[in-house]
Design a protein around this motif. Structure first.
Motif: not given
Length: 313
Positions: A70-85
């Motif tokens: 509940s303390r997690m305020r952000c979920l961020i995915h940093a990736h190199t390739v512009q489109h992963v999905a």
């Protein structure tokens, strides 16, 4: 100040010799000799039977174990390739739901090449400053090489599959982030599509620019290079780091290069993987000051100074 409170790498146990990828990557004999004999690469790690999403969910669950989600305020995915999905997959919504982070803002970051893995730390720090005390963020870094075009950087490197999960917050305990420096050289934005003359210019510029951003990060932390115990680099190849070390007057043994022949260049996850490996080996001791460094195609260069946890904060 941002603290790296938990670092969880996923480095697949399976690896493949670059020589065995010659046909798949369409490597000439000359290119293969360049990569293995001159640039110091040998094997890459391969996540057989796993997607990037599989790897992110695995490290996400491990990183969040025993924590108050509940303390997690952000979920961020940093990736190199512009489109992963594909956009219709709603990748970040899937991750947020499966990780039980319904109260977190979820988004991804890219378009900075492999430097994005370090740049994301400043973004997380800024966002957490606007949240209640005790808030944290889960930062997921890295991806899987989906094609031979992604996997082979001609004359430079071969890329492996790996991801890292980071739990970060503005309070300790953890590794304290002392500074982050970033340079963008926009004239190189075409990356692998640059004309030959511009590619030559980039080759000449690379080591000086990398050395410059490293010094900027060190000085922003109020230190000199002699105050850095170990450099934790991206694993693009050994030769580029030999050149950069010579420019800085830095002994090569102060740059952690053990993973270059073992894992290959794992996109934007390398510096964190190297920190985890070096710590496990005792090459990074509690309270050490380390310099994490990465560069990305398109002319991006980032360095970050951190002081590792003593376990007594």
């Amino acid at each position: 100040m941002l603290y790296l409170r938990r670092i969880v790498p996923f480095v697949p146990p399976h690896s493949t010799a670059i020589s065995d990828l010659r046909e798949r990557l369409d490597l000439s004999r000359t290119e293969l000799r360049l990569l293995t004999r001159f640039l110091g690469l040998d094997r890459i790690v391969v996540a057989e039977g796993l997607s990037t999403l599989d790897m992110l969910l695995s490290i996400g669950q491990e990183a969040l174990a025993d924590l108050d989600r509940s303390r997690m305020r952000c979920l961020i995915h940093a990736h190199t390739v512009q489109h992963v999905a594909p956009p219709g997959l709603r990748w970040m919504d899937v991750l947020r739901t499966k990780l039980g982070l319904d109260g977190a803002t979820a988004f991804s970051m890219s378009h900075q090449g492999c430097a994005v893995g370090l740049n994301v730390l400043k973004v997380a720090e800024t966002l957490l400053a606007a949240e209640p005390a005790g808030s944290t963020a889960l930062v997921l870094v890295g991806e899987k090489a989906l094609s031979s075009v992604m996997q082979h950087l001609p004359g430079t490197s071969v890329l492996g599959d790996a991801t890292v999960g980071l739990v970060v917050g503005l309070e300790g305990p953890g590794d304290a982030l002392l500074s982050v420096a970033h340079h963008t050289r926009g004239e190189f934005h075409q990356a692998m599509n640059m004309p030959e003359e511009m590619q030559h210019h980039y080759t000449l510029t690379y080591a000086p620019e990398l050395a410059s951003v490293m010094l900027d990060a060190v000085h922003a932390a109020g230190l000199g290079l002699d105050g850095i115990d170990l450099v934790l680099p991206h694993n693009v190849n050994r030769y580029s780091w030999t050149t950069t070390a010579r420019r800085l007057g830095l002994p090569l043994d102060r740059i952690y290069l053990k993973n270059v022949p073992k894992t290959g260049h794992c996109f934007c996850a390398d510096p964190f993987i190297n920190l985890s490996t070096a710590r496990a080996e005792g090459a990074v001791r509690p309270g050490a000051t380390v310099l994490l460094v990465s560069a990305g195609q398109g002319g991006t260069f980032t360095a970050a100074v951190a002081r590792t946890s003593t376990g007594q904060e």
